[in-house]
Design a protein around this motif. Structure first.
Motif, PDB file in Angstrom:
ATOM      1  N   MET B  94      69.442  39.872 -48.708  1.00  0.00           N
ATOM      2  CA  MET B  94      69.090  39.167 -49.934  1.00  0.00           C
ATOM      3  C   MET B  94      67.581  39.012 -50.080  1.00  0.00           C
ATOM      4  SD  MET B  94      70.342  35.507 -51.381  1.00  0.00           S
ATOM      5  CE  MET B  94      71.070  35.617 -53.001  1.00  0.00           C
ATOM      6  N   PHE B  96      64.786  36.836 -52.401  1.00  0.00           N
ATOM      7  CA  PHE B  96      64.754  35.634 -53.222  1.00  0.00           C
ATOM      8  C   PHE B  96      63.629  35.674 -54.252  1.00  0.00           C
ATOM      9  CE2 PHE B  96      66.511  34.598 -49.127  1.00  0.00           C
ATOM     10  CZ  PHE B  96      67.560  33.741 -49.401  1.00  0.00           C
ATOM     11  N   ASN B 100      60.351  33.340 -49.827  1.00  0.00           N
ATOM     12  CA  ASN B 100      60.830  32.622 -48.639  1.00  0.00           C
ATOM     13  C   ASN B 100      60.516  33.338 -47.333  1.00  0.00           C
ATOM     14  OD1 ASN B 100      61.812  30.836 -50.452  1.00  0.00           O
ATOM     15  ND2 ASN B 100      63.961  31.380 -50.220  1.00  0.00           N
ATOM     16  N   LEU B 101      59.324  33.910 -47.233  1.00  0.00           N
ATOM     17  CA  LEU B 101      58.905  34.432 -45.927  1.00  0.00           C
ATOM     18  C   LEU B 101      58.693  33.245 -44.994  1.00  0.00           C
ATOM     19  CD1 LEU B 101      56.390  37.252 -46.893  1.00  0.00           C
ATOM     20  CD2 LEU B 101      58.780  37.468 -46.199  1.00  0.00           C
ATOM     21  N   PHE B 102      58.807  33.483 -43.692  1.00  0.00           N
ATOM     22  CA  PHE B 102      58.618  32.388 -42.733  1.00  0.00           C
ATOM     23  C   PHE B 102      57.121  32.219 -42.469  1.00  0.00           C
ATOM     24  CE2 PHE B 102      62.822  34.270 -41.295  1.00  0.00           C
ATOM     25  CZ  PHE B 102      63.556  33.427 -42.110  1.00  0.00           C
ATOM     26  N   PRO B 103      56.544  31.087 -42.890  1.00  0.00           N
ATOM     27  CA  PRO B 103      55.079  30.959 -42.843  1.00  0.00           C
ATOM     28  C   PRO B 103      54.522  30.848 -41.425  1.00  0.00           C
ATOM     29  CG  PRO B 103      56.073  28.897 -43.528  1.00  0.00           C
ATOM     30  CD  PRO B 103      57.186  29.903 -43.458  1.00  0.00           C
ATOM     31  N   HIS B 104      55.378  30.483 -40.467  1.00  0.00           N
ATOM     32  CA  HIS B 104      54.866  30.287 -39.104  1.00  0.00           C
ATOM     33  C   HIS B 104      54.877  31.592 -38.312  1.00  0.00           C
ATOM     34  CE1 HIS B 104      59.177  30.034 -38.961  1.00  0.00           C
ATOM     35  NE2 HIS B 104      59.187  30.058 -37.645  1.00  0.00           N
ATOM     36  N   MET B 113      62.196  39.458 -36.209  1.00  0.00           N
ATOM     37  CA  MET B 113      62.903  38.335 -35.605  1.00  0.00           C
ATOM     38  C   MET B 113      64.423  38.477 -35.674  1.00  0.00           C
ATOM     39  SD  MET B 113      62.750  34.256 -36.280  1.00  0.00           S
ATOM     40  CE  MET B 113      63.471  34.404 -37.879  1.00  0.00           C
ATOM     41  N   ALA B 114      64.943  38.668 -36.894  1.00  0.00           N
ATOM     42  CA  ALA B 114      66.402  38.706 -37.033  1.00  0.00           C
ATOM     43  C   ALA B 114      66.986  39.936 -36.344  1.00  0.00           C
ATOM     44  CB  ALA B 114      66.794  38.672 -38.505  1.00  0.00           C
ATOM     45  N   LEU B 117      67.107  38.746 -32.680  1.00  0.00           N
ATOM     46  CA  LEU B 117      68.038  37.637 -32.425  1.00  0.00           C
ATOM     47  C   LEU B 117      69.477  38.055 -32.679  1.00  0.00           C
ATOM     48  CD1 LEU B 117      66.125  34.580 -33.945  1.00  0.00           C
ATOM     49  CD2 LEU B 117      66.312  35.255 -31.553  1.00  0.00           C
ATOM     50  N   ASN B 118      69.671  38.944 -33.658  1.00  0.00           N
ATOM     51  CA  ASN B 118      71.037  39.364 -33.958  1.00  0.00           C
ATOM     52  C   ASN B 118      71.490  40.522 -33.065  1.00  0.00           C
ATOM     53  OD1 ASN B 118      70.981  37.453 -35.913  1.00  0.00           O
ATOM     54  ND2 ASN B 118      70.785  38.865 -37.636  1.00  0.00           N
ATOM     55  N   ARG B 162      62.090  42.841 -44.895  1.00  0.00           N
ATOM     56  CA  ARG B 162      62.801  41.954 -43.981  1.00  0.00           C
ATOM     57  C   ARG B 162      64.307  42.067 -44.188  1.00  0.00           C
ATOM     58  NH1 ARG B 162      61.873  35.519 -44.279  1.00  0.00           N
ATOM     59  NH2 ARG B 162      62.885  35.832 -46.282  1.00  0.00           N
ATOM     60  N   ALA B 163      64.727  42.067 -45.469  1.00  0.00           N
ATOM     61  CA  ALA B 163      66.164  42.165 -45.735  1.00  0.00           C
ATOM     62  C   ALA B 163      66.706  43.515 -45.283  1.00  0.00           C
ATOM     63  CB  ALA B 163      66.436  41.936 -47.218  1.00  0.00           C
ATOM     64  N   SER B 165      65.721  45.247 -42.857  1.00  0.00           N
ATOM     65  CA  SER B 165      65.692  45.400 -41.393  1.00  0.00           C
ATOM     66  C   SER B 165      67.070  45.180 -40.777  1.00  0.00           C
ATOM     67  CB  SER B 165      64.689  44.424 -40.789  1.00  0.00           C
ATOM     68  OG  SER B 165      65.218  43.119 -40.784  1.00  0.00           O
TER      69      SER B 165
ATOM     70  N   GLY C 115      64.414  26.906 -49.150  1.00  0.00           N
ATOM     71  CA  GLY C 115      64.421  28.371 -49.194  1.00  0.00           C
ATOM     72  C   GLY C 115      64.301  28.979 -47.808  1.00  0.00           C
ATOM     73  N   GLN C 116      63.645  28.270 -46.895  1.00  0.00           N
ATOM     74  CA  GLN C 116      63.484  28.781 -45.537  1.00  0.00           C
ATOM     75  C   GLN C 116      64.829  28.875 -44.834  1.00  0.00           C
ATOM     76  OE1 GLN C 116      60.581  29.767 -43.871  1.00  0.00           O
ATOM     77  NE2 GLN C 116      59.899  29.863 -45.992  1.00  0.00           N
ATOM     78  N   ALA C 119      66.819  31.677 -46.439  1.00  0.00           N
ATOM     79  CA  ALA C 119      66.382  33.007 -46.032  1.00  0.00           C
ATOM     80  C   ALA C 119      66.895  33.306 -44.630  1.00  0.00           C
ATOM     81  CB  ALA C 119      64.856  33.100 -46.074  1.00  0.00           C
ATOM     82  N   ALA C 122      70.573  33.978 -44.875  1.00  0.00           N
ATOM     83  CA  ALA C 122      70.855  35.263 -45.515  1.00  0.00           C
ATOM     84  C   ALA C 122      70.622  36.432 -44.571  1.00  0.00           C
ATOM     85  CB  ALA C 122      69.980  35.426 -46.762  1.00  0.00           C
ATOM     86  N   LEU C 123      69.759  36.223 -43.548  1.00  0.00           N
ATOM     87  CA  LEU C 123      69.525  37.282 -42.568  1.00  0.00           C
ATOM     88  C   LEU C 123      70.618  37.312 -41.507  1.00  0.00           C
ATOM     89  CD1 LEU C 123      65.692  36.980 -42.048  1.00  0.00           C
ATOM     90  CD2 LEU C 123      66.914  38.969 -42.905  1.00  0.00           C
ATOM     91  N   LEU C 125      71.295  34.883 -39.336  1.00  0.00           N
ATOM     92  CA  LEU C 125      70.975  34.162 -38.098  1.00  0.00           C
ATOM     93  C   LEU C 125      72.028  33.086 -37.869  1.00  0.00           C
ATOM     94  CD1 LEU C 125      67.102  33.628 -38.257  1.00  0.00           C
ATOM     95  CD2 LEU C 125      68.378  35.498 -37.236  1.00  0.00           C
ATOM     96  N   HIS C 129      69.933  29.560 -34.200  1.00  0.00           N
ATOM     97  CA  HIS C 129      68.712  30.335 -34.427  1.00  0.00           C
ATOM     98  C   HIS C 129      68.009  29.885 -35.694  1.00  0.00           C
ATOM     99  CE1 HIS C 129      69.984  33.874 -31.668  1.00  0.00           C
ATOM    100  NE2 HIS C 129      69.228  33.020 -31.040  1.00  0.00           N
ATOM    101  N   GLN C 138      58.452  24.909 -38.122  1.00  0.00           N
ATOM    102  CA  GLN C 138      57.769  24.399 -39.313  1.00  0.00           C
ATOM    103  C   GLN C 138      57.825  22.876 -39.367  1.00  0.00           C
ATOM    104  OE1 GLN C 138      58.382  26.777 -42.970  1.00  0.00           O
ATOM    105  NE2 GLN C 138      59.822  27.954 -41.746  1.00  0.00           N
ATOM    106  N   LYS C 215      48.649  25.941 -43.198  1.00  0.00           N
ATOM    107  CA  LYS C 215      49.615  26.784 -42.514  1.00  0.00           C
ATOM    108  C   LYS C 215      51.056  26.656 -43.004  1.00  0.00           C
ATOM    109  CE  LYS C 215      50.116  26.986 -37.915  1.00  0.00           C
ATOM    110  NZ  LYS C 215      49.814  26.550 -36.550  1.00  0.00           N
ATOM    111  N   VAL C 217      54.287  25.596 -45.745  1.00  0.00           N
ATOM    112  CA  VAL C 217      54.769  25.373 -47.105  1.00  0.00           C
ATOM    113  C   VAL C 217      55.520  24.053 -47.090  1.00  0.00           C
ATOM    114  CG1 VAL C 217      55.937  26.475 -49.022  1.00  0.00           C
ATOM    115  CG2 VAL C 217      55.388  27.805 -46.979  1.00  0.00           C
TER     116      VAL C 217
END
Lengths: 215, 255, 219
Positions: B94, B96, B100-104, B113-114, B117-118, B162-163, B165, C115-116, C119, C122-123, C125, C129, C138, C215, C217
């Motif tokens: 998906m 969005f 909604n990227l992971f900022p950290h 990552m996924a 982890l998956n 990312r999706a 991947s 949204g985090q 997301a 949706a992956l 996880l 995780h 975060q 850093k 959101v």
């Protein structure tokens, strides 16, 4: 059931102490909040030295424990020829502390009012003072009641420090009952419950109020 | 292109969604063939995004069922098991509206990552694949950067990588360009067009009528929680059956 | 009258309390932070039965003034287990800091953009995780600035331990005043020692706040 009987006997004393705690809180709010607003205005004053001094004042009182201020006033004032009651000492020390803390809230409120408002006011030909007092300040004050009420709860809790110099508020009352009965635990827990109930209830009210303000 | 003989990848059967007594989706059914690109259009509030989110169970439907490759996804669609949810989401990617990227995490970590982890790929393989995907979407130079150091258009292309991947069998796009300026949005649409041409199965909620017309194999117009109009772009855009469709299209084109 | 020698003795005596003040702050902050993690996790649970005890813990601990907690632990529990002032103060301050920090952590968790989580879901996880790899890092960032400024508040709260006899900065100042030292000087020195720690600490917390704003959101 001696527990409950004792509680019934202690409760009037504690409630009397609670009255003093609340009175202290009221006095502190009455002096501390105006002081906070004044400090906030001074800390954004156009004159640099005024700004520096008021910010230093705020930083110092935010940086030292309230208890140090209380002891300084209680033991130190007589040394410099200033004799005031223990009650007044607590009010003065707390008010300085509250002034320093609440000034940040007032300042944030004032700075939050955008430049657009200021420009709109001056484009109408208002004097800087009128622009500030009629346009900026009323908007700034609308954002502060929530945080200020939270401060009030903090002040109420820290009036317990008056115990250290023997003002008969609720904690002192509880402790002196404890020292007579040697059952410190029950009476202190009872006092703790009264504090907790009042604080939790008022925190709920504040939260509801803030939610309503936002809506 | 017609898909009459192609295998049906996803089957949504009378999907319903009720929010606090408010019926948002009124039993929507849809077959998606492998390799097909479907554009979901319609006025705002029609339930497009909700329907899309029901397809990977970010929103749990209050009725109806999903099948992937002819197999029901859930034994009980109203009580999804954790393992069923994970397997659905690993097969469906998906993208969005707000990226909604992971900022950290760095850009490349967002993509690896996924996978790791998956248990999809080893670290080294995941990184190789991530770089390959980043190159594909044209943002390889940002691999080490933070998402906050990328433009909106770059972020959305990274989110697509990312999706991808997860090697999804189906990609869902929820208004992928609505938060972007038109020029930047075009970079994203270009990536999506490339994916479509490469045979990726896609469902796209969009307001970009030109994209829908040129890229989609089939257009579904949703209105008030049901499918109002359905067909090839040419048919829906040129010869709509319903008065409401023409009015909607007119309003969009006037904008 | 106070000579220079008197003042330097005062400095030395009051300064010996500095270590105890710092130890109280560091220990109660660190142990409190460790306890705060499970409390915050329970507090954000979707199950009422898990959430309720954590909510009650946080509300009750924060609802009772620090001094009352210390008196309960030192005098009240004194009939059951007799504790020295320092351990009693450490227990009380840790209890309080765990409740405040748990509340900061809760806010951190809840303020990660929805949204985090979507997301991450949706992956594909797993929920563990999703939480530990996406939400928690975060949440820590969001919770850091208020927690750093809580450290300053905690430092000042440790002064209350002097009332039950912990030998910190203010305890020695009070003791010297009782022995005839000038009160104004003694408490100015005590205040100065607190400022030495609290001012850098609060600048640090503002610095952290600034760094982190770039850093994360936040909704």
């Amino acid at each position: 059931m001696t527990f409950l009987e004792n509680w019934a006997e202690w409760l009037p004393h504690l409630l009397q102490g609670l009255g003093t705690s609340l009175l202290l809180t009221l006095c502190v709010a009455g002096i501390g909040f105006p002081l906070g607003l004044a400090l906030a205005l001074l800390s954004i004053a156009p004159v640099r030295i005024v700004r520096v001094l008021s910010i230093a004042f705020i930083e110092v009182f935010r940086g030292i424990p309230l208890l140090v201020v209380i002891f300084f006033a209680y033991f130190g004032f007589p040394d410099i020829g200033l004799v005031i009651s223990a009650f007044a000492t607590i009010v003065v020390a707390h008010s300085l502390n509250l002034g320093a803390y609440s000034s940040e809230v007032f300042r944030a409120g004032i700075l939050h009012v955008g430049a657009g408002q200021r420009e709109a006011a001056s484009s109408l030909g208002l004097t800087p003072w009128h622009a500030f007092s009629r346009v900026v300040l009323p908007q700034a004050l609308r954002a502060v009641p929530g945080p200020l009420m939270s401060f009030l709860i903090m002040v109420f809790q820290s009036t317990s420090l008056a115990f250290a110099i023997g003002v008969g508020e609720m904690t002192s009352q509880a402790f002196s009952i404890g020292s007579m009965t040697f059952d410190y635990l029950s009476v202190l827990v009872l006092a703790g419950i009264i504090y907790a109930v009042l604080c939790i209830a008022s925190a709920r009210i504040v939260a509801r109020f803030e939610a309503k303000m936002r809506a | 292109m017609t898909f009459d003989n192609a295998r049906i990848l996803l089957q949504a059967d009378s999907i319903e969604k009720t929010f606090r007594g408010n019926r948002v989706l009124d039993g929507i059914s849809m077959d998606v063939h492998a390799g097909e690109v479907i554009a979901l259009i319609g006025p705002s509030g029609a339930g497009k995004s909700t329907f899309l989110r029901c397809l990977n169970y970010l929103e749990q439907p209050t009725g109806g069922s999903l099948s992937l490759d002819g197999e029901p996804v859930f034994a009980d669609p109203l009580k999804p098991a954790k393992s069923e949810l994970l397997s659905l989401r690993r097969r469906v990617g998906m993208v969005f509206q707000t990226f909604n990227l992971f900022p950290h995490l760095s850009v490349i970590e967002n993509i690896t990552m996924a996978q790791r982890l998956n248990g999809l790929r080893s670290r080294a393989d995941a990184e190789d694949y991530a770089l390959q995907l980043l190159t594909q979407v044209g943002v390889q130079q940002k691999a080490k950067a933070r998402p906050s150091e990328c433009s909106g258009g770059q972020q959305q292309r990274i989110a697509i990588a990312r999706a991808l991947s997860q090697d999804p069998e189906l990609m869902l796009f929820d208004e992928p360009t609505s938060a972007l300026d038109p020029e930047v949005g075009n970079d994203v649409l270009k990536v999506m067009r490339d994916l479509a041409e490469a045979g990726t199965t896609m469902i796209v909620v969009t307001h970009e009528m030109r994209f829908a017309e040129r890229v989609a194999d089939r257009v579904l117009l949703l209105d008030e929680g049901h499918i109002l109009e359905e067909g090839s772009p040419a048919r829906v855009f040129r010869h709509p059956e319903h008065e409401r469709t023409s009015r909607f299209l007119q309003a969009v084109l006037d904008r | 009258m106070n000579t220079e020698a008197d003042i330097s003795t005062l400095f030395q005596v009051i300064g010996t309390g500095l270590v105890v003040t710092i130890v109280m702050t560091v220990v109660s902050f660190c142990v409190g932070a460790v306890i705060a993690v499970p409390v915050a996790l329970m507090r954000t649970s979707r199950t009422w039965l898990v959430r309720a005890p954590a909510t009650a813990f946080i509300d009750v601990v924060r609802g009772i003034p620090t001094l009352v907690w210390l008196l309960i632990i030192f005098y009240g529990l004194g009939n059951i287990v007799s504790l020295d002032p320092l351990p009693a103060a450490l227990i009380g301050l840790t209890l309080i800091s765990s409740a405040y920090l748990a509340e900061n952590f809760r806010a951190g968790i809840e303020n990660v953009h929805t949204g985090q989580k979507e997301a991450a879901a949706a992956l594909g996880l797993s929920s563990a995780h999703q939480f530990w790899r996406v939400i928690a890092p975060q949440a820590v960032n969001i919770a850091m600035p208020p927690s750093a400024s809580y450290a300053v508040a905690l430092l000042k709260d440790t002064a209350i331990a002097a009332i039950i006899g912990v030998t910190d900065i203010i305890f020695f100042a009070q003791q010297e005043v009782a022995r005839g030292a000038p009160a104004v000087t003694a408490f100015l020195i005590a205040g100065g020692f607190y400022l030495i720690v609290s001012v850098p600490l609060s600048y640090f917390s503002r610095f952290v706040d600034h760094k982190i704003r770039e850093k994360v959101v936040v909704v």
